[in-house]
Scaffold this active site. Sequence first.
Site, mmCIF file in Angstrom:
data_model
loop_
_atom_site.group_PDB
_atom_site.id
_atom_site.type_symbol
_atom_site.label_atom_id
_atom_site.label_comp_id
_atom_site.label_asym_id
_atom_site.label_seq_id
_atom_site.Cartn_x
_atom_site.Cartn_y
_atom_site.Cartn_z
ATOM 1 N N ASP A 42 -22.101 -18.781 -6.268
ATOM 2 C CA ASP A 42 -22.110 -18.445 -7.816
ATOM 3 C C ASP A 42 -21.806 -16.782 -7.937
ATOM 4 O OD1 ASP A 42 -23.039 -18.496 -10.573
ATOM 5 O OD2 ASP A 42 -24.498 -20.057 -9.996
ATOM 6 N N ASP A 99 -20.022 -17.804 -13.265
ATOM 7 C CA ASP A 99 -20.714 -17.732 -14.229
ATOM 8 C C ASP A 99 -20.161 -17.187 -15.416
ATOM 9 O OD1 ASP A 99 -23.662 -17.565 -14.799
ATOM 10 O OD2 ASP A 99 -23.243 -15.722 -15.426
ATOM 11 N N GLU A 144 -17.902 -21.986 -15.625
ATOM 12 C CA GLU A 144 -18.848 -22.054 -16.526
ATOM 13 C C GLU A 144 -18.397 -21.692 -17.974
ATOM 14 O OE1 GLU A 144 -23.469 -21.774 -18.002
ATOM 15 O OE2 GLU A 144 -22.487 -19.947 -17.261
ATOM 16 N N HIS A 154 -29.102 -25.887 -13.908
ATOM 17 C CA HIS A 154 -30.390 -25.185 -13.726
ATOM 18 C C HIS A 154 -30.784 -24.588 -15.522
ATOM 19 C CE1 HIS A 154 -27.044 -22.523 -13.599
ATOM 20 N NE2 HIS A 154 -27.755 -21.390 -14.012
ATOM 21 N N ASP A 155 -29.783 -24.794 -16.185
ATOM 22 C CA ASP A 155 -29.967 -24.286 -17.737
ATOM 23 C C ASP A 155 -30.163 -25.444 -18.719
ATOM 24 O OD1 ASP A 155 -29.096 -21.712 -16.990
ATOM 25 O OD2 ASP A 155 -26.977 -21.939 -17.225
HETATM 26 C C1 GLC Z 1 -25.241 -18.530 -16.854
HETATM 27 C C2 GLC Z 1 -26.170 -19.101 -16.020
HETATM 28 C C3 GLC Z 1 -27.762 -18.891 -16.576
HETATM 29 C C4 GLC Z 1 -27.778 -17.347 -16.809
HETATM 30 C C5 GLC Z 1 -26.779 -16.801 -17.509
HETATM 31 C C6 GLC Z 1 -26.710 -15.272 -17.639
HETATM 32 O O1 GLC Z 1 -25.262 -19.334 -18.048
HETATM 33 O O2 GLC Z 1 -26.088 -20.428 -15.712
HETATM 34 O O3 GLC Z 1 -28.655 -19.271 -15.675
HETATM 35 O O4 GLC Z 1 -29.086 -16.791 -17.241
HETATM 36 O O5 GLC Z 1 -25.346 -17.297 -17.359
HETATM 37 O O6 GLC Z 1 -25.975 -14.788 -16.211
#
Ligand code: GLC
Length: 531
Positions: free
Chosen positions: A102, A204, A267, A330-331
């Site tokens: 990641d 990310d 993402e 995970h979100d």
């Molecule tokens: C992304 C991740 C999340 C994190 C955010 C800040 O959305 O998936 O878990 O809190 O970025 O890095």
Amino acid sequence: MTLTGELKWWQSGIIYQIYPRSFQDASGDGVGDLRGITARLPYVASLGVEAVWLSPIFTSPMRDFGYDVADYCDIDPLFGTLEDFDALVAEAHRLGLKVMLDYVPNHSSSDHPWFQEALRGKDSDKRDWYVWRDPAPGGGVPNNWKSFFGGPAWTLDEASGQYYLHQFLPTQPDLNWRNPAVRAAMFEALRFWMRRGVDGFRVDVIWLLAEDERFLDEPVNSDWRPGEIEHASLEHIYTQDQPETHEYIREMRAVLDEFDDRMMVGEIYLPVEKLLPFAGTADAPMVHLPFNFHLILMPWDAEQIRAFADRYDGACRAAHTWPNWVLGNHDQHRFRTRVGDAQYRVAQTLLLTLRGTPTVYYGDEIGMRNVPVPPERMVDPAGLQQPDTPAAGRDPERTPMQWDTTPNAGFSAPGTEPWLPLAEDFAAVNVQVQEADPNSDLHYFRALTRLRREHPALVGGDYRSLDTGHPDVFAFERTLEAGRVVVALNFGAQTRDLGEVLGGECLLSSLGDQPQPGAPLRPNEARVLRG
Ligand code: GLC
């Protein structure tokens, strides 16, 4: 139609996301680690997936559980060492699994030496590695930009009188991607991991890298309703999807292409027409896969999902982009909790049979649900900072993997307190119990991945939705040369006769039996048939 042999691993395979804090604790401190993951890789391989993606394992103060990186080229001691990581990669490759990390390029931790150096003042040679602004003319924050976790996206550095930008926590300052030195340093981190054998990256918040240079206020989103997160109350026309971001991603892709057969999935939470351009073009490629989160964001409704799948599949074809599908991460709340127990296998079947790369979140293969976390055990900053928006908390979907019936479900040694509570039902919902039960969700998951191996049409075949005459049934075919597979999904609680659509031999039913050709689709049934 694409013959399986012509596909890359990230097109034909399934990506399995591991949240390292929660997979397996080998050290006995209540938090998962690399040695734990390595020990469980044979299980992961047994699922029939292609790659593991590990949420961040880098040095971090863990204020956002690793998404706040203090050293991009080292492993946090909580998770282990670089040697442990090398052992993990070796074991994964031995088992035929790819390893994806990641990569968190938008922001570092405020503990990162770069930011500490930048804090020394306006003359620091790292000052411009972050995004600084003077206060607004009348004082206060430079503009109205908001953090995803609530509150302003600006924090005052009292020593210099300037504000720095953070789209997440104040301890996650945004890196200044306009600065070529930042890009060079961040690209070097990618090379560091690729040289160590890493096969790919999940990137990310890749759509946030650049901000508009005028730093104007963002307009108010008139569709926003109380109860939604505060960040959504603005239209993010100056902080998201900027032209410069596309340029930086093209540069990032060129770095990946210095190595053989690597990939990145970005993402990106955007509508399809803004999402697919992130794949770039043949001449100027960007991410290999722009994450498609729409199954998560959309109501669980057969007609709406069919309409979306038709539109997305067509748009991917037109853009020469490979599709992908996600139900959980995970979100996001666990998909079993979102769609309900009755629809769980319908959703799992959909994910693994649509055209495109599926991403599976750890534990979803055994049907883990959201775990209610009592206030005194809540740790996610997104939840703690936004107490009026309970759904913002991400602890419920991050709880320990449920391996067996021993006191800590086999995640941590008995007597240790895991960092998040275990599901109350872990004694029933766990790998050990489900291995022993041929009708379990785990075996159903494996049956689906086996079908993908046995029927190349499910991997490379064309997709076309079928008219069923019933708004609560979504059916589609996948065709590759002479091979045809039909998938029929009953989103409702009525038995539905679909005639010819169900005429083929049943290859798999979510209800565990093998109905005769033509037999009506039962309530909440998912059926995969030979065409
Ligand atoms: C992304 C991740 C999340 C994190 C955010 C800040 O959305 O998936 O878990 O809190 O970025 O890095």
